[in-house]
Design a protein around this motif. Structure first.
Motif, short mmCIF file in Angstrom:
data_model
loop_
_atom_site.label_atom_id
_atom_site.label_comp_id
_atom_site.label_asym_id
_atom_site.label_seq_id
_atom_site.Cartn_x
_atom_site.Cartn_y
_atom_site.Cartn_z
N PHE A 30 54.63 20.97 13.89
CA PHE A 30 55.82 19.99 13.63
C PHE A 30 57.05 20.47 13.09
N ARG A 31 56.94 21.26 11.98
CA ARG A 31 58.09 21.73 11.18
C ARG A 31 58.88 22.61 12.13
N PHE A 32 57.96 23.33 13.04
CA PHE A 32 58.84 24.23 14.08
C PHE A 32 59.61 23.39 14.87
N HIS A 33 59.12 22.49 15.47
CA HIS A 33 60.03 21.63 16.36
C HIS A 33 61.22 20.97 15.73
N ARG A 34 60.92 20.51 14.58
CA ARG A 34 62.33 19.93 13.66
C ARG A 34 63.13 21.07 13.55
N LYS A 35 62.80 22.24 13.22
CA LYS A 35 63.76 23.21 13.05
C LYS A 35 64.58 23.61 14.48
N VAL A 36 63.77 23.72 15.74
CA VAL A 36 64.33 23.71 17.10
C VAL A 36 65.38 22.74 17.20
N LYS A 37 65.03 21.32 16.94
CA LYS A 37 66.16 20.39 17.29
C LYS A 37 67.06 20.62 16.33
N THR A 38 67.20 21.23 14.96
CA THR A 38 68.25 21.30 14.35
C THR A 38 69.18 22.33 14.85
N LEU A 39 68.50 23.56 15.30
CA LEU A 39 69.42 24.54 15.93
C LEU A 39 69.97 24.12 17.20
N SER A 40 69.47 23.25 17.86
CA SER A 40 69.99 23.02 19.17
C SER A 40 70.87 21.87 19.17
N ALA A 41 71.04 21.24 18.03
CA ALA A 41 72.05 20.08 17.68
C ALA A 41 73.46 20.58 18.22
N GLU A 42 73.78 21.69 17.96
CA GLU A 42 75.28 22.06 18.46
C GLU A 42 75.38 22.21 19.74
N GLY A 43 74.29 22.62 20.57
CA GLY A 43 74.62 22.66 21.92
C GLY A 43 74.47 21.40 22.61
N ARG A 44 73.58 20.36 22.04
CA ARG A 44 73.65 18.90 22.66
C ARG A 44 74.93 18.13 22.43
N MET A 45 75.51 18.61 21.00
CA MET A 45 76.79 17.76 20.84
C MET A 45 78.03 18.36 21.64
N SER A 46 77.82 19.76 22.16
CA SER A 46 78.71 20.31 23.19
C SER A 46 78.61 19.45 24.42
N GLY A 47 77.30 19.48 24.93
CA GLY A 47 77.11 18.58 26.10
C GLY A 47 77.80 17.18 26.11
N TRP A 48 77.44 16.40 25.07
CA TRP A 48 78.02 15.20 25.20
C TRP A 48 79.64 15.30 25.03
N ILE A 49 80.16 16.03 24.43
CA ILE A 49 81.85 16.13 24.49
C ILE A 49 82.07 16.44 25.92
N LEU A 50 81.55 17.40 26.65
CA LEU A 50 82.12 17.96 27.74
C LEU A 50 81.85 16.90 28.73
N VAL A 51 80.85 16.01 28.86
CA VAL A 51 80.41 15.02 29.80
C VAL A 51 81.64 13.82 29.53
N SER A 52 81.72 13.49 28.21
CA SER A 52 82.61 12.31 27.95
C SER A 52 83.92 12.41 28.17
N MET A 53 84.44 13.59 27.96
CA MET A 53 85.95 13.98 27.84
C MET A 53 86.57 13.37 29.34
N PRO A 54 86.18 13.78 30.39
CA PRO A 54 86.92 13.05 31.59
C PRO A 54 86.96 11.53 31.58
N PHE A 55 85.91 11.04 31.09
CA PHE A 55 86.16 9.37 30.93
C PHE A 55 86.99 8.96 29.88
N VAL A 56 86.95 9.70 28.67
CA VAL A 56 87.88 9.48 27.75
C VAL A 56 89.46 9.77 28.48
#
Length: 328
Positions: free
Chosen positions: A254-280
């Motif tokens: 579980f600790r490893f999964h939480r660490k993976v989620k923390t490290l992948s937060a930047e990529g997920r945020m980039s995905g949200w920005i790239l997808v929402s930009m055309p609509f904005v």
């Protein structure tokens, strides 16, 4: 400033909803739970164990008993293709719906949304995709509830194993440790361990009860627990020590999964920005220049360009999801 036509706003909001929903489904990386491929491998191993021991699948036996209690029409509907898989998903999600009713609900919602959008917009390329997305909303909701329930089960499993170890050290037999977990804990862990104890109490052996637990909760952690118990039943050994180590291993996982989620937060945020930009940007253009965007919606070429851009955006969502999954 001219007023923005209502059909353009509806079409725009429909595309925003579809893209954001698919993005949320694609980029959400659970802290707990298993990937679909892992569960499929577990299911294959479980079928091999059932065939090797000449035992019918417990879920199939329960489903046949369930179908015999239904009226003839409902039993026929429940036997349609994919209904068994959907019924298993509903059971694993902790609900008591009937599978055909879930699909009927999706069909009714999709028909209503499609007719409303068609009557308002007269644009099939907006009404049809929106109806298709709405049709699968009940199934996606059940899948979300199932994943959430699996996560709750695995989160409470280490504490349940610790309780089993304390009971075993106190001299209780293995069967009673399952009952103690069911009585002292709450949530999916207590429910599933209570079912396993009931299986044993009503005449099934421990092996069959533990395999039934793995059928209901197909995850790698449960498979480790079931394998540990079955090996101990056949070869002996110190089950308390093994369960203690297994509990520590699951917590480390579980600790490893939480660490993976923390490290992948930047990529997920980039995905949200790239997808929402055309609509904005589209919303900004609609507000600043109301006469500019309607031309794109009214012209046939503009409609084709919008549809092509939306399809390309969907492809981009799944591509971003694939990149993030590889990084994980």
């Amino acid at each position: 400033m001219n007023q923005i036509p209502g059909e353009f706003i509806l079409a725009f909001l429909g595309m925003v909803f579809t893209a954001m929903f698919l993005l949320s489904q694609g980029l959400t990386i659970p802290v707990f739970g298993e990937a679909k491929q892992v569960r499929k491998r577990i299911r294959g191993r479980l079928n091999l164990l059932e065939r090797a021991n000449n035992l019918p699948n417990m879920q199939s036996i329960l489903r046949q008993k369930y179908l015999r209690r239904l009226p003839p029409l409902e039993a026929r509907l429940e036997q349609l293709p994919m209904m068994e898989t959907l019924a298993q998903m509903i059971e694993q999600a902790g609900h008591e719906y009937r599978a055909y009713r879930v699909l009927l609900l999706g069909l009714v919602l999709a028909t209503a949304v499609g007719l409303v959008l068609w009557s308002l917009l007269q644009l099939w390329w907006v009404a049809l995709p929106a109806a298709a997305v709405v049709f699968w909303l009940p199934v996606w909701k059940i899948a979300h509830d199932r994943a959430k329930r699996f996560a709750q089960f695995e989160e409470g499993l280490p504490d349940a194993l610790d309780a089993m170890c304390r009971a075993l050290r106190a001299g209780h037999p293995f069967n009673e440790t399952l009952q103690l977990v069911a009585e002292e804990h709450q949530g999916p862990v207590a429910y599933e361990f209570g079912l396993a104890f009931a299986d044993i109490n009503y005449g099934n052996d421990v092996r069959r009860a533990m395999l039934g637990l793995l059928e209901r909760v197909p995850s790698m952690t449960v498979m480790m627990l079931v394998t540990t118990v079955l090996i101990h039943r056949e070869t002996g050994g110190n089950l308390t020590e093994v369960l203690t180590r297994l509990s520590s291993l699951i917590r480390g996982r579980f600790r490893f999964h939480r660490k993976v989620k923390t490290l992948s937060a930047e990529g997920r945020m980039s995905g949200w920005i790239l997808v929402s930009m055309p609509f904005v940007l589209a919303a900004a253009i609609l507000i600043s220049s109301p006469t500019y965007m309607p031309l794109l919606f009214k012209e046939p070429l503009g409609q084709k360009l919008i549809m092509g851009a939306f399809v390309a955006m969907l492809i981009g969502i799944f591509w971003i999801r694939k990149i993030i999954r590889i990084q994980v």
